[in-house]
Design a protein around this motif. Structure first.
Motif, PDB file in Angstrom:
ATOM      1  N   VAL A 195       0.851  -1.188   0.000  1.00 45.22           N
ATOM      2  CA  VAL A 195       0.000   0.000   0.000  1.00 45.22           C
ATOM      3  C   VAL A 195       0.888   1.239   0.000  1.00 45.22           C
ATOM      4  CG1 VAL A 195      -1.748   1.309   1.260  1.00 45.22           C
ATOM      5  CG2 VAL A 195      -1.862  -1.190   1.218  1.00 45.22           C
ATOM      6  N   VAL A 196       0.684   2.095  -0.972  1.00 48.98           N
ATOM      7  CA  VAL A 196       1.416   3.362  -1.062  1.00 48.98           C
ATOM      8  C   VAL A 196       0.436   4.485  -0.732  1.00 48.98           C
ATOM      9  CG1 VAL A 196       2.697   4.939  -2.556  1.00 48.98           C
ATOM     10  CG2 VAL A 196       3.010   2.447  -2.783  1.00 48.98           C
ATOM     11  N   ALA A 227      -3.535   2.705   9.442  1.00 48.62           N
ATOM     12  CA  ALA A 227      -4.590   1.698   9.291  1.00 48.62           C
ATOM     13  C   ALA A 227      -4.128   0.563   8.389  1.00 48.62           C
ATOM     14  CB  ALA A 227      -5.855   2.347   8.729  1.00 48.62           C
ATOM     15  N   ALA A 228      -3.453   0.891   7.297  1.00 45.66           N
ATOM     16  CA  ALA A 228      -2.933  -0.139   6.390  1.00 45.66           C
ATOM     17  C   ALA A 228      -1.927  -1.027   7.110  1.00 45.66           C
ATOM     18  CB  ALA A 228      -2.293   0.509   5.172  1.00 45.66           C
ATOM     19  N   LEU A 231      -3.699  -3.462   9.278  1.00 51.10           N
ATOM     20  CA  LEU A 231      -4.349  -4.510   8.492  1.00 51.10           C
ATOM     21  C   LEU A 231      -3.343  -5.443   7.825  1.00 51.10           C
ATOM     22  CD1 LEU A 231      -7.197  -2.370   6.893  1.00 51.10           C
ATOM     23  CD2 LEU A 231      -7.460  -4.070   8.689  1.00 51.10           C
ATOM     24  N   GLY A 232      -2.066  -5.248   8.120  1.00 54.74           N
ATOM     25  CA  GLY A 232      -1.054  -6.206   7.692  1.00 54.74           C
ATOM     26  C   GLY A 232      -0.293  -5.865   6.436  1.00 54.74           C
ATOM     27  N   ALA A 233      -0.539  -4.694   5.846  1.00 54.65           N
ATOM     28  CA  ALA A 233       0.093  -4.348   4.572  1.00 54.65           C
ATOM     29  C   ALA A 233       1.548  -3.929   4.758  1.00 54.65           C
ATOM     30  CB  ALA A 233      -0.684  -3.219   3.897  1.00 54.65           C
ATOM     31  N   ASP A 234       2.286  -4.044   3.666  1.00 55.56           N
ATOM     32  CA  ASP A 234       3.614  -3.438   3.551  1.00 55.56           C
ATOM     33  C   ASP A 234       3.360  -2.016   3.047  1.00 55.56           C
ATOM     34  OD1 ASP A 234       6.242  -2.758   3.097  1.00 55.56           O
ATOM     35  OD2 ASP A 234       6.394  -3.870   1.213  1.00 55.56           O
ATOM     36  N   LEU A 394     -10.069   1.838   4.302  1.00 52.29           N
ATOM     37  CA  LEU A 394      -9.395   0.625   3.870  1.00 52.29           C
ATOM     38  C   LEU A 394     -10.290  -0.603   3.997  1.00 52.29           C
ATOM     39  CD1 LEU A 394      -5.767   1.254   5.095  1.00 52.29           C
ATOM     40  CD2 LEU A 394      -6.648   1.312   2.770  1.00 52.29           C
ATOM     41  N   GLU A 395     -11.222  -0.586   4.941  1.00 52.62           N
ATOM     42  CA  GLU A 395     -12.201  -1.684   5.016  1.00 52.62           C
ATOM     43  C   GLU A 395     -13.031  -1.735   3.736  1.00 52.62           C
ATOM     44  OE1 GLU A 395     -14.473  -0.907   8.480  1.00 52.62           O
ATOM     45  OE2 GLU A 395     -13.011  -1.782   9.846  1.00 52.62           O
ATOM     46  N   CYS A 396     -13.437  -0.556   3.250  1.00 53.43           N
ATOM     47  CA  CYS A 396     -14.183  -0.511   1.983  1.00 53.43           C
ATOM     48  C   CYS A 396     -13.342  -1.077   0.846  1.00 53.43           C
ATOM     49  CB  CYS A 396     -14.593   0.927   1.664  1.00 53.43           C
ATOM     50  SG  CYS A 396     -15.936   1.562   2.677  1.00 53.43           S
ATOM     51  N   ALA A 397     -12.073  -0.731   0.825  1.00 55.86           N
ATOM     52  CA  ALA A 397     -11.184  -1.247  -0.224  1.00 55.86           C
ATOM     53  C   ALA A 397     -11.042  -2.764  -0.112  1.00 55.86           C
ATOM     54  CB  ALA A 397      -9.823  -0.576  -0.124  1.00 55.86           C
TER      55      ALA A 397
END
Length: 406
Positions: A195-196, A227-228, A231-234, A394-397
């Motif tokens: 996620v950028v 938030a990203a 949710l576990g993102a890089d 981000l939940e919507c995404a």
């Protein structure tokens, strides 16, 4: 749906206290373990015995009435709760929370707890819009307190307007959604995704000491990045000019101009899964940038500007598998401009906010946003902390990415 959840229900002295009995019952029916604290004023509207029967637990009203000598009640309850829910929340308890006053069982427990707090305000419409109350609510939201906005309608005082405590069924659904979000976060749905996030405002130099910029603080972009991460993102942040501290543990690239930001995003584009363009990028830049400080001469000065590259639109028409989220800060006709921007720039989600709305705008710790997708308005959010807004976006995404892969 709430099985095993420990909910501390605070009831304060408003006419809406009668709804708290139904709320308590519905929470218990959903499997929650509920303990109740009532203010003395609340006991004038509904009895302790009623809430004790419905919760199947002792009801607390007096900070000096210690029911268990082995524990200090307000500390024990503060530590016990998974969620502290105050419904109804009067202007009085809202004011006490804001000021840090602890002069009864409920206010003392609220000050002692580290658990999440959710308020369901209820009061006369004129009280709800009073500057002191709106300021207090905004302050609490900025601290992370969650709000269930009151409904509109006929109030007990005879006025019609906003201030009526939401119905118990609605409150239970909000509480359930909150715990569902926690569950989703714990499953790290963005694990393995890159996620950028762009944040802040760009700077367009006039000369070595002057520039064109905007009021963006970077707070919204940083909140989305956090938030990203949750949710576990890089996560990678590309930050322009900001007035907030970046979140720790996240890679950050600092840029200055719109061109710099475009180059930084482009370098990561092929490996990006989600791009969140939260930065406020200058539409124009000076045609000529003076190498030395420009000296004052004459009563006027003409500065010629040229158009910057539109990063969002350029990448929107280049995307293949990337999920693109744009932002639109507007002062009027929000839905019209947001949907036009979403379509023109080929976004998957467009986050629109009216920067003139109370609790929204640049530099604020809170925001009021409307989330649009290709079908129109997908989600309208009340005043929330930017941290909470970032998670909701981000939940919507996540939901849409999961749906497209099924």
């Amino acid at each position: 749906m709430l099985t095993g959840k420990k909910i501390l229900l605070g009831i304060t002295g408003g006419i809406a206290a009668f709804k708290a009995a139904s709320l308590c019952s519905k929470l218990v029916q959903q499997g929650a373990e509920v303990r109740v604290i009532m203010t003395k004023s609340a006991t004038k509207f509904v009895t302790e015995l009623t809430l004790q029967a419905l919760s199947k637990n002792p009801v607390y009203t007096d900070i000096f009435d210690e029911k268990n000598p082995a524990a200090i009640a307000h500390i024990d309850l503060a530590d016990w709760a998974d969620l502290v829910l105050v419904a109804p929340a009067t202007a009085n308890i809202i004011g006490k929370m804001t000021a840090g006053i602890a002069d009864d069982m409920l206010s003392t427990t609220l000050l002692a707890t580290q658990s999440p707090i959710m308020l369901s305000p209820a009061m006369n419409v004129h009280m709800y819009v009073h500057p002191a109350v709106t300021r207090n609510l905004a302050e609490l939201v900025s601290r992370g307190v969650m709000m269930i906005e009151p409904g509109e309608g006929l109030l007990a005082c005879g006025y019609t307007g906003k201030g009526r405590m939401e119905e118990p069924e609605t409150i239970v659904s909000v509480v359930t959604a909150y715990f569902n979000r926690l569950e989703k976060v714990s499953h790290k749905p963005l694990a393995g995704k890159k996620v950028v996030v762009t944040a802040g405002g760009t700077i367009e130099r006039i000369d070595p000491v002057r520039f064109i910029t905007n009021d963006s603080s970077g707070k919204m972009g940083f909140a989305v990045a956090r938030a990203a991460q949750q949710l576990g993102a890089d996560v990678v942040i590309i930050a322009g000019n900001t007035q907030a501290s970046p979140p720790p543990g996240i890679a950050i690239t600092h840029v200055e101009s719109a061109i710099d930001m475009f180059e930084a995003v482009s370098a990561l584009w092929e490996d990006t899964d989600i791009l969140v363009k939260a930065a406020a990028v200058a539409d124009y830049r000076p045609k000529e940038r003076a190498a030395q400080k420009m000296k004052k001469s004459g009563d006027t000065m003409t500065l010629e500007l040229v158009k910057n590259i539109d990063i969002l639109e350029t990448l929107g028409h280049k995307k293949s598998s990337q999920f693109l989220i744009g932002f639109a800060a507007e002062t009027d006709n929000l839905e019209k401009y947001a949907m036009d921007k979403l379509r023109r720039k080929n976004c998957d989600l467009l986050i629109g906010n009216d920067v003139t709305a109370m609790g929204a705008g640049f530099g604020s710790d809170t925001n009021v946003v409307h989330i649009y997708d290709t079908n129109g308005l997908a989600l309208s959010l009340p005043v929330l902390s930017k941290e909470e807004v970032g998670l909701r976006i981000l939940e919507c995404a996540v939901d849409r990415i999961a749906g497209s892969s099924e």
